[in-house]
Design a protein around this motif. Structure first.
Motif, PDB file in Angstrom:
ATOM      1  N   SER A  43     -19.329  31.636 -36.079  1.00  0.00           N
ATOM      2  CA  SER A  43     -18.463  30.584 -35.538  1.00  0.00           C
ATOM      3  C   SER A  43     -19.171  29.248 -35.403  1.00  0.00           C
ATOM      4  O   SER A  43     -18.508  28.201 -35.339  1.00  0.00           O
ATOM      5  N   LEU A  44     -20.488  29.257 -35.350  1.00  0.00           N
ATOM      6  CA  LEU A  44     -21.242  28.001 -35.319  1.00  0.00           C
ATOM      7  C   LEU A  44     -20.860  27.104 -36.484  1.00  0.00           C
ATOM      8  O   LEU A  44     -20.913  25.875 -36.372  1.00  0.00           O
ATOM      9  N   PHE A  45     -20.449  27.705 -37.603  1.00  0.00           N
ATOM     10  CA  PHE A  45     -20.125  26.946 -38.808  1.00  0.00           C
ATOM     11  C   PHE A  45     -18.629  26.617 -38.906  1.00  0.00           C
ATOM     12  O   PHE A  45     -18.203  26.020 -39.897  1.00  0.00           O
ATOM     13  N   HIS A  46     -17.844  27.003 -37.895  1.00  0.00           N
ATOM     14  CA  HIS A  46     -16.397  26.851 -37.988  1.00  0.00           C
ATOM     15  C   HIS A  46     -15.838  25.651 -37.235  1.00  0.00           C
ATOM     16  O   HIS A  46     -14.747  25.179 -37.556  1.00  0.00           O
ATOM     17  N   LEU A  47     -16.513  25.194 -36.192  1.00  0.00           N
ATOM     18  CA  LEU A  47     -15.957  24.124 -35.379  1.00  0.00           C
ATOM     19  C   LEU A  47     -17.062  23.168 -34.957  1.00  0.00           C
ATOM     20  O   LEU A  47     -18.233  23.539 -34.927  1.00  0.00           O
ATOM     21  N   PRO A  48     -16.695  21.933 -34.643  1.00  0.00           N
ATOM     22  CA  PRO A  48     -17.726  20.963 -34.273  1.00  0.00           C
ATOM     23  C   PRO A  48     -18.485  21.387 -33.016  1.00  0.00           C
ATOM     24  O   PRO A  48     -17.891  21.851 -32.040  1.00  0.00           O
ATOM     25  N   VAL A  49     -19.784  21.206 -33.048  1.00  0.00           N
ATOM     26  CA  VAL A  49     -20.648  21.488 -31.910  1.00  0.00           C
ATOM     27  C   VAL A  49     -21.415  20.218 -31.580  1.00  0.00           C
ATOM     28  O   VAL A  49     -21.985  19.571 -32.466  1.00  0.00           O
ATOM     29  N   VAL A  50     -21.404  19.861 -30.296  1.00  0.00           N
ATOM     30  CA  VAL A  50     -22.184  18.735 -29.801  1.00  0.00           C
ATOM     31  C   VAL A  50     -23.365  19.313 -29.032  1.00  0.00           C
ATOM     32  O   VAL A  50     -23.181  20.167 -28.158  1.00  0.00           O
ATOM     33  N   ALA A  51     -24.560  18.881 -29.336  1.00  0.00           N
ATOM     34  CA  ALA A  51     -25.758  19.421 -28.695  1.00  0.00           C
ATOM     35  C   ALA A  51     -26.494  18.328 -27.928  1.00  0.00           C
ATOM     36  O   ALA A  51     -26.742  17.245 -28.462  1.00  0.00           O
ATOM     37  N   ALA A 102     -12.314  31.638 -31.743  1.00  0.00           N
ATOM     38  CA  ALA A 102     -11.198  32.579 -31.836  1.00  0.00           C
ATOM     39  C   ALA A 102      -9.956  32.055 -31.128  1.00  0.00           C
ATOM     40  O   ALA A 102      -8.822  32.304 -31.566  1.00  0.00           O
ATOM     41  N   ALA A 103     -10.147  31.332 -30.032  1.00  0.00           N
ATOM     42  CA  ALA A 103      -9.015  30.806 -29.265  1.00  0.00           C
ATOM     43  C   ALA A 103      -8.443  29.529 -29.873  1.00  0.00           C
ATOM     44  O   ALA A 103      -7.459  28.990 -29.364  1.00  0.00           O
TER      45      ALA A 103
END
Length: 303
Positions: A191-199, A164-165
């Motif tokens: 939102s998991l599908f909206h921006l890159p996530v590094v795990a 959102a930010a």
């Protein structure tokens, strides 16, 4: 892919249902590189984002309520399986399942893929007009680093808040919760599908890489001697920043705070002992987001 509108029934002993049921456990998610996305919001976002969906499980009432979505997914050649309410209860692991659940491939990216998208140079670009500012904005100027965040609901809420930010990425570092935990996926509200996530990156590696790429590392630490509302702190919020957030119970230990360029506390004006992780993250991320947007438009610090 050949279009198909074939929707079948999956009994309790269906091989696909058994495979999906195993994904409620982290070890099986890691082995299969797949996870469950429950509810219409998550399924819509998964499908719209182009994430790979192997199967959709749906109850009869949900199939009626979301007929357009189910038809579109079936038409894309994805297997759609009707299940009973009892089976959906078991798969969804929620008190009130919404009747839709997709099996999706992992979508996280390695740190090495994320870092080239981070701007070099340290300061947000200047532009005299809003249109020019939008074009000049770096791909990534705001990142959330989660260090040993264990509660999946909090982690998912921070992911949603970062999205959102306008943040460019979220890094789940060290012993942080699995971003594909069902509660985390639900709390992210798509939102998991909206921006890159590094795990699973090491926090030290993430900090070094981002600092080398021009981001300033700021630790959100309630024990810090400096506060978010101090003028000189606010004056630097427009810089590309990676906010580091710690564990819900004990925050960031000194050795992790030491990795940051500066620790900053969220001010408490009333009598509350503290803010919870998700609330503190919202304050910090939005403070940076606002400052960066003001700076892009006016060339001035967003105080």
């Amino acid at each position: 892919m050949t279009a198909s509108a074939d929707i079948g029934y999956a009994g309790a002993h269906s091989p696909r249902l058994k495979a999906a049921r195993r994904l409620t456990k982290r070890a099986f998610r890691q082995r299969e590189r797949a996870f469950l996305a429950e509810g219409p919001q998550a399924v819509v976002e998964a499908f719209s984002s182009g994430a790979h969906i192997s199967d959709l499980f749906v109850t009869v009432p949900a199939r009626s309520r979301h007929s357009d979505l189910v038809t579109a997914i079936a038409g894309a050649g994805i297997g759609v399986h009707t299940v009973s309410g009892e089976v959906m209860d078991e798969l969804a692991q929620t008190v009130t399942p919404q009747g839709l659940l997709a099996v999706c491939d992992f979508i996280d990216v390695p740190l090495t893929e994320l870092i080239p998208k981070i701007p070099h140079g340290g300061a947000a670009p200047r532009a005299p007009q809003a249109a020019q500012a939008a074009q000049a904005a770096p791909v990534l100027s705001l990142v959330a680093l989660l260090a040993n965040v264990r509660d999946p609901g909090n982690a998912g809420t921070v992911l949603r808040t970062a999205d959102a930010a306008g943040a460019g990425a979220v890094v789940f570092a060290d012993a942080s919760v699995d971003p594909y935990n069902g509660k985390c996926v639900r709390a992210s509200a798509g939102s998991l599908f909206h921006l890159p996530v590094v795990a699973g990156a090491r926090l030290e590696d993430a900090v070094v890489a981002m600092r080398d790429a021009g981001l300033r590392i700021v630790a959100a630490d309630g024990r810090a001697g400096r506060s978010l509302d101090e003028p000189d702190v606010q004056a630097r919020l427009a810089e590309p920043t990676a906010w580091m957030f710690g564990n819900e119970a004990w925050g960031l230990p000194p050795e992790l705070v030491a990795l940051a360029d500066e620790p900053i506390a969220v001010p408490i004006y009333g009598q509350a002992e503290s803010l919870n992780l998700a609330a503190a993250a919202a304050v910090c991320l939005y403070a940076s987001a606002r400052a960066q947007r003001v700076h892009l438009v006016t060339g001035q610090a967003g105080t």
